[in-house]
Design a protein around this motif. Structure first.
Motif: not given
Ligand code: DQA
Length: 141
Positions: A3-14, A36-51
């Motif tokens: 599963i890929q999590v993608i966050n867009g603009p300004n969410l780097n400032l959470l 830690v909550r989902f040990p059986d899932v391969e989780l990836f995170y990406y954030q960008s402010n650029v469309e």
């Protein structure tokens, strides 16, 4: 399951940005807890402010991953290009917003991407990302 999590603009400032609306936790801190909550899932995170970078990431993983959790931030309300990118890929996308966009300014009531997403989770804080993972687990079992 990937599963890929993608966050867009300004969410780097959470954590720093409008904590009364978005909470005090940084996404990096939350993401560590999520893994830690989902040990059986391969989780990836990406954030960008650029469309265009968000679109490139959707293209890159959108034919091989099992799910995408997308918080497109303000691009949710403006981006035909992200709408088209979601339509173009085969991986299901769940739209997530930390705040309840329907309880906020009217310009946040319109999403250009919901129609191409599997569903929408809005207003449950960062827990919305965990809810989206739970749903992807159910449909992929
Ligand atoms: C948001 C809601 C959007 O309207 C806003 O532009 C954001 C964050 C949310 O997670 O609540 O940047 O996507």
């Amino acid at each position: 399951m990937k599963i890929q999590v993608i966050n867009g603009p300004n969410l780097n400032l959470l954590g720093k940005r409008e904590p009364e609306t978005y909470g005090k936790l940084s996404f990096e801190e939350f993401f560590e807890k999520l893994k830690v909550r989902f040990p059986d899932v391969e989780l990836f995170y990406y954030q960008s402010n650029v469309e265009g970078d968000l679109i490139n990431k959707l293209h890159e993983i959108g034919f091989t991953f099992d799910g995408v959790i997308l918080n497109a931030g303000a691009y949710t309300h403006t981006s035909v290009a992200i709408h088209d990118a979601i339509a173009a890929i085969t991986t299901p996308v769940i739209e997530v917003h930390i705040s309840n966009v329907y309880a906020r300014e009217e310009f946040r009531h319109k999403s250009l991407i919901t129609s191409k997403c599997l569903g929408l989770i809005t207003g449950f804080g960062m827990e919305g990302y965990a809810m989206a993972i739970q749903h992807l687990l159910i449909i992929n079992q």
